[in-house]
Enzyme design. Structure first.
Site, mmCIF file in Angstrom:
data_model
loop_
_atom_site.group_PDB
_atom_site.id
_atom_site.type_symbol
_atom_site.label_atom_id
_atom_site.label_comp_id
_atom_site.label_asym_id
_atom_site.label_seq_id
_atom_site.Cartn_x
_atom_site.Cartn_y
_atom_site.Cartn_z
ATOM 1 N NE ARG A 161 -1.393 -2.341 2.972
ATOM 2 C CZ ARG A 161 -1.476 -3.766 2.462
ATOM 3 N NH1 ARG A 161 -2.524 -4.022 1.943
ATOM 4 N NH2 ARG A 161 -0.576 -4.618 2.851
ATOM 5 C CB THR A 162 3.389 2.543 2.504
ATOM 6 O OG1 THR A 162 2.694 2.159 3.295
ATOM 7 C CG2 THR A 162 4.055 3.818 2.762
ATOM 8 C CG HIS A 209 3.526 3.774 8.747
ATOM 9 N ND1 HIS A 209 3.737 4.728 7.539
ATOM 10 C CD2 HIS A 209 3.074 2.557 8.156
ATOM 11 C CE1 HIS A 209 3.194 4.074 6.463
ATOM 12 N NE2 HIS A 209 3.268 2.821 6.796
ATOM 13 C CE LYS A 238 26.446 -4.917 -7.511
ATOM 14 N NZ LYS A 238 26.870 -3.938 -8.425
ATOM 15 N NE ARG A 267 7.176 0.616 4.792
ATOM 16 C CZ ARG A 267 5.975 0.096 4.949
ATOM 17 N NH1 ARG A 267 5.675 -1.259 4.485
ATOM 18 N NH2 ARG A 267 5.016 0.673 5.223
#
Ligand code: CP
Length: 321
Positions: free
Chosen positions: A66-67, A146, A94, A116
């Protein structure tokens, strides 16, 4: 964590990292600006030119449905150039450090990062390290915050209930591991609801949870009485380091929301969930898909709310008139 770097010297939003410390006037402004963007979804060409020429990079170091997609849609609706980095195939794998990744993207003339990350404070760290003209939006950091999820939840509540002042809101489930719950509690208290309750087993509540401005219930039936807004949370098993529950079926028996249990709340109570939902664990399908559920409305509202936050954060650059 000091989140004051979110506000510039004129009191305007520069970064959006947490609800903590933001005044009611600013939260209300986000809701009002989001309201003005809802209609963009109905335009034949779903676009406004507010952020034309700006470059926004979605940096998702953790999974999201969703986000990530609503941030990307929101950026596109504002006419920004948007790039969603696939971290799994980036040079992070890496051994490149977070800071080096940021420095390299900065060198590509980026205007905003949407971040995020599994580590609490990651978005704040990036906001401290980036060049002064770059805005950072927190799309969920560890167990900390959030904030755009909380604001789309507040937008959905206001859309349906109109006024925050008389509302009694219950947040049910894994409060301990939930960045969403923390941001929701801060937003609900800042916007002045009558009562915020948390309902959960003791093992899924943070120590001293009362200090967050909530009333605590360990019994779902008792906690649902007189409630206007029911917010369900999933069990965040990926953040649980030990067995905090006897079993999922036992949890559902005690804390799962069923049609019968929902009848204890007010008859016009709405049911919310930030997603992803786990049917049969914290909520039964009849409730998730039932007439009192606004779960998909929350998802739709995420676009307008994220447009608002991005447009407001860019205001410092004169992008919004
Ligand atoms: N509510 C929420 O953050 O959902 P995603 O993890 O799918 O983005």
């Amino acid at each position: 964590m000091n989140d004051n770097i979110q506000i510039n010297s004129e009191g305007k939003l520069k970064h959006f990292l947490s609800i903590d410390g933001l005044p009611r006037s600013l939260l209300t402004e986000i809701l009002d600006v989001a309201e003005s963007f809802v209609g963009v979804n109905d335009l034949q060409i779903k676009k406004v030119p507010l952020l034309r020429g700006k470059t926004i990079v979605n940096l998702f170091f953790e999974n999201s449905t969703r986000t990530r997609t609503t941030f990307e849609l929101a950026a596109k609706r504002l006419s920004a150039d948007v790039l969603s980095m696939s971290i799994a195939t980036s040079s992070t794998s890496k051994g490149e450090s977070l800071l080096d990744t940021i420095r390299n993207l900065e060198a590509m003339f980026v205007d905003m990062f949407v971040v995020r990350h599994a580590i609490s404070g990651a978005a704040h760290f990036i906001a401290q390290q980036t060049a002064p003209h770059i805005s950072v939006i927190n799309a969920g950091d560890g167990q900390h915050a959030h904030p755009t999820q909380a604001m789309l939840d507040m937008f959905t509540i206001r859309q349906i209930k109109k006024d925050f002042a008389p509302l009694k809101v219950a947040i049910i489930g894994d409060i301990l591991h939930s960045r969403v719950a923390r941001s929701q509690i801060q937003a609900l208290n800042t916007l002045g609801v009558a009562e915020v309750r948390v309902i959960a087993p003791k093992t899924l509540l943070p120590a001293h949870v009362e200090s967050m401005g909530v009333n605590v219930f360990y019994d779902l039936n008792a906690g649902l009485k007189d409630i206007d807004v029911v917010i369900m949370l999933r069990l965040q098993k990926e953040r649980m380091t030990s067995a905090l529950l006897p079993s999922e079926s036992e949890y559902f028996k005690c804390f799962g929301l069923t049609e019968d249990k929902l009848k204890i709340a007010k008859p016009d109570a709405i049911v919310m969930h930030p997603g992803p939902i786990n049917r049969g664990v914290e909520i039964e399908s009849k409730v998730a898909d039932g007439p009192q559920s606004v779960i998909l409305k929350q998802v739709s509202n995420g676009i307008a709310v994220r447009m608002a936050v991005m447009a407001m954060a860019m205001q410092k650059q004169g992008a919004v008139q």
